[in-house]
Design an enzyme around this catalytic site. Structure first.
Site, PDB file in Angstrom:
ATOM      1  N   LYS A 268       0.917  -1.013   0.014  1.00  0.00           N
ATOM      2  CA  LYS A 268       0.064   0.070   0.114  1.00  0.00           C
ATOM      3  C   LYS A 268       0.855   1.435  -0.073  1.00  0.00           C
ATOM      4  O   LYS A 268       1.897   1.362   0.882  1.00  0.00           O
ATOM      5  CB  LYS A 268      -0.987  -0.183   1.134  1.00  0.00           C
ATOM      6  CG  LYS A 268      -1.554   1.290   1.266  1.00  0.00           C
ATOM      7  CD  LYS A 268      -2.789   1.435   2.536  1.00  0.00           C
ATOM      8  CE  LYS A 268      -3.491   2.702   2.812  1.00  0.00           C
ATOM      9  NZ  LYS A 268      -4.232   2.836   3.993  1.00  0.00           N
ATOM     10  N   ASP A 273      -2.516  10.044   4.000  1.00  0.00           N
ATOM     11  CA  ASP A 273      -4.118   9.670   4.256  1.00  0.00           C
ATOM     12  C   ASP A 273      -4.483  10.664   4.993  1.00  0.00           C
ATOM     13  O   ASP A 273      -4.481  10.571   6.482  1.00  0.00           O
ATOM     14  CB  ASP A 273      -4.150   8.224   4.888  1.00  0.00           C
ATOM     15  CG  ASP A 273      -5.471   7.751   4.975  1.00  0.00           C
ATOM     16  OD1 ASP A 273      -6.427   8.547   4.308  1.00  0.00           O
ATOM     17  OD2 ASP A 273      -5.751   6.681   5.299  1.00  0.00           O
ATOM     18  N   LYS A 280     -10.216  12.460   8.419  1.00  0.00           N
ATOM     19  CA  LYS A 280      -9.787  11.991   9.864  1.00  0.00           C
ATOM     20  C   LYS A 280     -10.117  13.114  10.932  1.00  0.00           C
ATOM     21  O   LYS A 280      -9.754  14.404  10.687  1.00  0.00           O
ATOM     22  CB  LYS A 280      -8.385  11.630   9.547  1.00  0.00           C
ATOM     23  CG  LYS A 280      -8.240  10.176   8.870  1.00  0.00           C
ATOM     24  CD  LYS A 280      -6.989   9.622   9.141  1.00  0.00           C
ATOM     25  CE  LYS A 280      -6.803   8.533   8.379  1.00  0.00           C
ATOM     26  NZ  LYS A 280      -7.463   7.096   8.827  1.00  0.00           N
ATOM     27  N   GLU A 352      -9.677   3.972   1.950  1.00  0.00           N
ATOM     28  CA  GLU A 352      -8.822   4.037   0.485  1.00  0.00           C
ATOM     29  C   GLU A 352      -7.920   2.910   0.169  1.00  0.00           C
ATOM     30  O   GLU A 352      -7.577   2.818  -1.045  1.00  0.00           O
ATOM     31  CB  GLU A 352      -8.344   5.480   0.473  1.00  0.00           C
ATOM     32  CG  GLU A 352      -6.768   5.719   1.012  1.00  0.00           C
ATOM     33  CD  GLU A 352      -6.771   5.414   2.385  1.00  0.00           C
ATOM     34  OE1 GLU A 352      -7.940   5.476   3.253  1.00  0.00           O
ATOM     35  OE2 GLU A 352      -5.527   5.012   2.833  1.00  0.00           O
ATOM     36  N   ARG A 354      -7.855  -0.266   0.408  1.00  0.00           N
ATOM     37  CA  ARG A 354      -8.342  -1.230  -0.329  1.00  0.00           C
ATOM     38  C   ARG A 354      -8.674  -0.874  -1.688  1.00  0.00           C
ATOM     39  O   ARG A 354      -8.830  -1.887  -2.463  1.00  0.00           O
ATOM     40  CB  ARG A 354      -9.350  -2.020   0.427  1.00  0.00           C
ATOM     41  CG  ARG A 354     -10.593  -1.130   0.611  1.00  0.00           C
ATOM     42  CD  ARG A 354     -11.553  -1.447   1.664  1.00  0.00           C
ATOM     43  NE  ARG A 354     -11.056  -1.022   3.100  1.00  0.00           N
ATOM     44  CZ  ARG A 354     -11.663  -1.360   4.346  1.00  0.00           C
ATOM     45  NH1 ARG A 354     -12.961  -1.769   4.280  1.00  0.00           N
ATOM     46  NH2 ARG A 354     -11.284  -0.972   5.642  1.00  0.00           N
TER      47      ARG A 354
HETATM   48  N1  BES Z   1      -4.689   4.378   6.889  1.00  0.00           N
HETATM   49  C1  BES Z   1      -5.859   4.066   7.701  1.00  0.00           C
HETATM   50  C2  BES Z   1      -5.464   2.904   8.635  1.00  0.00           C
HETATM   51  C3  BES Z   1      -4.485   3.097   9.562  1.00  0.00           C
HETATM   52  C4  BES Z   1      -4.789   3.511  10.982  1.00  0.00           C
HETATM   53  C5  BES Z   1      -3.154   2.949   9.601  1.00  0.00           C
HETATM   54  C6  BES Z   1      -4.044   3.806  11.942  1.00  0.00           C
HETATM   55  C7  BES Z   1      -2.017   3.178  10.446  1.00  0.00           C
HETATM   56  C8  BES Z   1      -2.693   3.616  11.562  1.00  0.00           C
HETATM   57  C9  BES Z   1      -6.657   3.397   6.675  1.00  0.00           C
HETATM   58  O1  BES Z   1      -6.891   4.133   5.437  1.00  0.00           O
HETATM   59  C10 BES Z   1      -8.374   3.945   7.273  1.00  0.00           C
HETATM   60  O2  BES Z   1      -8.248   4.984   7.410  1.00  0.00           O
HETATM   61  N2  BES Z   1      -8.890   2.986   7.724  1.00  0.00           N
HETATM   62  C11 BES Z   1     -10.306   3.276   8.262  1.00  0.00           C
HETATM   63  C12 BES Z   1     -11.180   2.230   7.710  1.00  0.00           C
HETATM   64  C13 BES Z   1     -12.610   2.734   8.180  1.00  0.00           C
HETATM   65  C14 BES Z   1     -13.019   4.075   7.356  1.00  0.00           C
HETATM   66  C15 BES Z   1     -13.543   1.549   7.484  1.00  0.00           C
HETATM   67  C16 BES Z   1      -9.974   3.093   9.752  1.00  0.00           C
HETATM   68  O3  BES Z   1      -9.326   2.060  10.015  1.00  0.00           O
HETATM   69  O4  BES Z   1     -10.302   3.937  10.738  1.00  0.00           O
HETATM   70 ZN    ZN Z   2      -5.071   4.584   4.673  1.00  0.00          ZN
HETATM   71 ZN    ZN Z   3      -7.926   6.088   5.443  1.00  0.00          ZN
END
Ligand code: BES
Ligand code: ZN
Ligand code: ZN
Length: 501
Positions: A268, A273, A280, A352, A354
């Site tokens: 990835k 992000d 976020k 994003e 996935r």
């Molecule tokens: N990049 C994040 C996941 C992440 C979280 C990586 C903390 C490293 C540390 C990913 O893109 C994300 O935002 N995932 C969301 C998914 C949700 C919206 C279904 C998450 O985990 O909150």
């Molecule tokens: Zn991410």
């Molecule tokens: Zn994300």
């Protein structure tokens, strides 16, 4: 850092710091510890009693030198119980030694962890484990510091009077040095702020790896237009909110002789992000420069291939992009058609990773690889499940998961298997498209992310997905040898695994 192995008496060493190991509750009347006590003029025995030092892992006792030894300091580190002495314990002990020497501003260390039972270890593997931990502990990221603060260790000698095969050990050390280089490259890429690690910068870093390999590693870069031609619409949907152009990176390595297997590594590569329009909240964005750690692990691994020369054909795929909000950004509720023709409802723009992986995995499978392995900082849910230091592995082939778990354990990275049970498939069902990019419920998010990726894996394709959201970036120190910040997680496991094939 120079590391070597010598068959010698550690107490004769001229290093700045002498380090010896002591098992938990070890009898200090054994010849080795008696000698140490003697050289320290009885202070070892005394301090063990005064401090109630047991020799548990993580414990240590520091002594100033005596007239009998050349070194400035003398350190005794706990090795834990002798019955379960594993490489990871030696790594913790070695890390503690390096950390102590760094704090004291010393530059050379001689360490002896074998004592009487050097025979119980395989010299090369043991030396590799110790040396890699020393190298990883010695890392610091000072690019952005005006005053370069930390002094680093320049010499480590792994000493043992009873080491049987010094040449074997030296081989392990050479491997470790290559591994540490790969890990450090991955750490540098992840630690670099997102402003200076855009998709183009990431592509450039991959290009440098190829250039340094003298033709052994090849690279192809695809720009937005070329990705559009390949119908990578899920990947491009993520990138459309950013002014930074996306890049699709394809690295490849072919052995000079016959190739035993074809392996595709997918990382990835979201260079930042923000969540996109599903922005976020709070401090969740603070560490999101780490969202390309999967890509960094792939690039770091590739950086070692020209030297390690495995008999495998290896390909690396990275869909590099930012995830930003803007007037051009993809909206929650939009539907895109990925390159394998699956339509995706993008219910949340923060899921994003996935989307980018969907197209990268499709691209990887065009080569009909024997194995596809993806590494991704994919879900916060995986961190809820396993915490900060352990990755989650999901696979459609139990044997593949097992082999990766074994490589992780042998290399000192922690990994645990999570299930891909199909009854949760209903949670990513969409009313308007073939699949939805988030789950209907708030639980099991690491698993539904894995199931989403599986929609882009062909039936007969052995595949494993490693969610590294936790261990890729240490918000606090992991044990003794992994400092705060990027960890380079995945590089060690991948190298071990590739070497075991
Ligand atoms: N990049 C994040 C996941 C992440 C979280 C990586 C903390 C490293 C540390 C990913 O893109 C994300 O935002 N995932 C969301 C998914 C949700 C919206 C279904 C998450 O985990 O909150
Ligand atoms: Zn991410
Ligand atoms: Zn994300």
């Amino acid at each position: 850092m120079q590391i070597k192995c010598v068959k010698d008496d550690v107490f004769q060493s001229r290093a700045d710091l002498i380090v010896i190991g002591m098992y938990e509750n070890e009898d200090i009347r054994n010849p080795f510890l008696l000698k140490a006590d003697d050289l320290l003029t009885g202070r070892l025995n005394r301090l063990i009693n005064v401090k109630d030092f047991k020799g548990t892992l993580g414990e240590s006792l520091l002594f100033s030198s005596s007239a009998e030894i050349f070194s400035e300091y003398f350190l005794v580190v706990g090795l834990g119980k002798p019955d379960v002495l594993s490489y990871s314990k030696l790594q913790e002990a070695a890390g503690l030694a390096v950390q102590t020497a760094k704090k004291l501003g010393l530059s050379s260390i001689a360490m002896e962890f074998f004592g009487e039972d050097a025979d119980n270890f395989r010299a090369d593997e043991t030396a590799e484990a110790i040396a890699s931990a020393c190298g990883i502990a010695n890392y610091s990221f000072d690019t952005y510091k005006e005053k370069k603060p930390q002094k680093t260790i320049t010499n480590v000698i792994i000493v043992g009077e009873n080491i049987r095969d010094v040449r074997q050990a030296q081989k392990g050390i050479e491997r470790a040095q290559i591994i540490v280089d790969g890990v450090s490259i991955a750490r540098d890429l992840v630690n670099t702020p997102a402003k200076d690690m855009t998709p183009s910068h990431l592509a450039q870093a991959a290009q440098e790896v190829a250039q340094k390999s003298q033709g052994i590693i090849r690279i192809k870069l695809y720009d937005r237009k070329e990705c559009l031609k390949k119908e990578m619409n899920a990947f491009l949907a993520v990138s459309q909110g950013s002014i930074e152009p996306p890049v699709f990176i394809h690295l490849s390595y072919k052995p000079s002789g016959r190739s035993k297997k074809l392996v595709a590594l997918v990382g990835k590569g979201v260079t930042f992000d923000s969540g996109g329009l599903s922005l976020k909240l709070g401090n969740y964005m603070e560490t999101m420069k780490c969202d390309m750690a999967g890509a960094a692990a792939v690039i770091g691994t590739f950086a070692t291939l020209a030297r390690l020369k495995p008999s495998l054909e290896i390909h690396g795929f990275i869909a590099a992009t930012e995830n930003m909000p803007s007037g051009n950004a993809i909206r929650p509720g939009d539907v895109v058609r990925a390159s394998n023709k699956t339509t995706i409802e993008i219910a949340n723009t923060d899921a994003e990773g996935r989307l980018t992986l969907a197209d990268a995995l499709t691209q990887a499978q065009k080569l009909k690889p024997d194995f596809v392995i993806d590494l991704a900082t994919l879900t916060g849910a995986c961190m809820v499940a396993l915490g900060e230091e352990i990755s989650g592995i999901m696979s459609n082939r139990p044997e593949l998961a097992q082999s990766l778990l074994k490589s992780a354990q042998e290399s000192g990275e922690q990994m645990w298997e999570l299930p891909l049970f199909s009854n949760y498939d209903k949670l990513i069902k969409s009313e308007v498209a073939d699949v939805k990019n988030i789950s209907t419920v708030n639980y099991g998010g690491a698993l539904t992310a894995g199931l989403f990726l599986q929609r882009f894996i062909k039936e007969n394709q052995p595949w494993a997905h490693i969610d590294i959201a936790g261990p890729a970036f240490a918000e606090r120190e992991f044990g003794s040898y992994i400092s705060k910040g990027a960890t380079g997680y995945g590089v060690r496991t991948l190298i071990k695994w590739l070497g075991s094939m």
